[in-house]
Design an enzyme around this catalytic site. Structure first.
Site, short mmCIF file in Angstrom:
data_model
loop_
_atom_site.label_atom_id
_atom_site.label_comp_id
_atom_site.label_asym_id
_atom_site.label_seq_id
_atom_site.Cartn_x
_atom_site.Cartn_y
_atom_site.Cartn_z
CB SER A 144 -0.89 0.02 1.24
OG SER A 144 -1.53 1.27 1.39
CE1 TYR A 159 -3.27 -2.31 5.34
CE2 TYR A 159 -2.70 -0.09 4.63
CZ TYR A 159 -3.10 -1.37 4.34
OH TYR A 159 -3.34 -1.73 3.03
#
Length: 235
Positions: A144, A159
């Protein structure tokens, strides 16, 4: 694009981006091992997808945090398929928008690192002997842009820190496996409307297509890259 049928393993594939990557791979005539922590969920997803694709989809129990289970699955794939051509490390947890780095539950961070980083590492090691048998071996890390140091600031701490570590793992493995012709690349699928991403993102088919760019790299393609839709993302 490689046209002969391939053996593809996708982790975290019973829903979301992983499920769509499995569908797109199987639609091209490949054999796909659709990995899920819950075998029943994986088998159900495989049954639902099978009628619409040319290739074969098999649901398998694949928990990237369980080294014994990974070893058992790799042994099974050795017998049933004989090799792995593509490993898509998609399994991930904790898009933790509810906390910050200064007010954080470190147990959540540990869980994210265990799955998002060490899980991908363990899965790669488990299937590496089978990847080395492939004429066109590929490892794809579903990462990501949240893990990009170039743009990182305040954000979901577990994350984005775990995705930054996954990007570092991508570069490290790519360097080690270059001599074995294994292309290892990280991909950002973009903000996708899934259970993890939430509503409002791009269609899951578009996110999966970004992953497929790395799946379909030619033998002389790059390794150790970070891309979205085939275009570089800053590390």
């Amino acid at each position: 694009m490689i046209t002969e049928p391939r053996i593809v393993v996708v982790t975290g594939a019973n829903r979301g981006i992983g499920r769509e990557v499995a569908r797109q791979c199987a639609s091209r005539g490949n054999t796909v091992l659709l990995g899920a922590r819950d075998l029943a969920a994986g088998e159900r997803a495989a049954r639902e997808l099978q009628p619409s694709v040319r290739g074969r989809i098999r649901g398998v129990r694949l928990d990237v945090t369980d080294t014994a289970a990974l070893a058992a699955l790799a042994a099974d794939v050795d017998v049933t398929e004989g090799r792995v051509d593509v490993l898509v490390n998609n399994a991930a947890v904790h898009y933790d928008t509810w906390q910050s780095a200064v007010d954080v539950d470190l147990a959540v961070v540990r869980e994210a690192i265990e799955t998002n980083v060490l899980g991908s590492w363990q899965a790669t090691l488990a299937f590496l002997p089978l990847l080395r048998r492939s004429a066109h071996p590929r490892v794809v890390m579903v990462s990501s842009e949240a893990g990009s140091l170039a743009s990182m600031g305040a954000g979901p701490p577990a994350y984005q820190v775990s995705k930054a570590a996954l990007n570092a793992l991508t570069r490290t493995l790519a360097g080690n496996l270059r001599r074995d012709r294994v292309l290892v690349n990280a991909v950002c699928p973009g903000w996708v409307a899934t259970d993890m991403g939430g509503p409002g993102g791009r269609d899951v088919a578009d996110g999966a297509a970004s992953v497929m760019h790395a799946v379909d790299l030619p033998d002389d393609g790059p390794t150790g890259t970070f891309t979205r839709d085939g275009r570089p993302v800053p590390w």
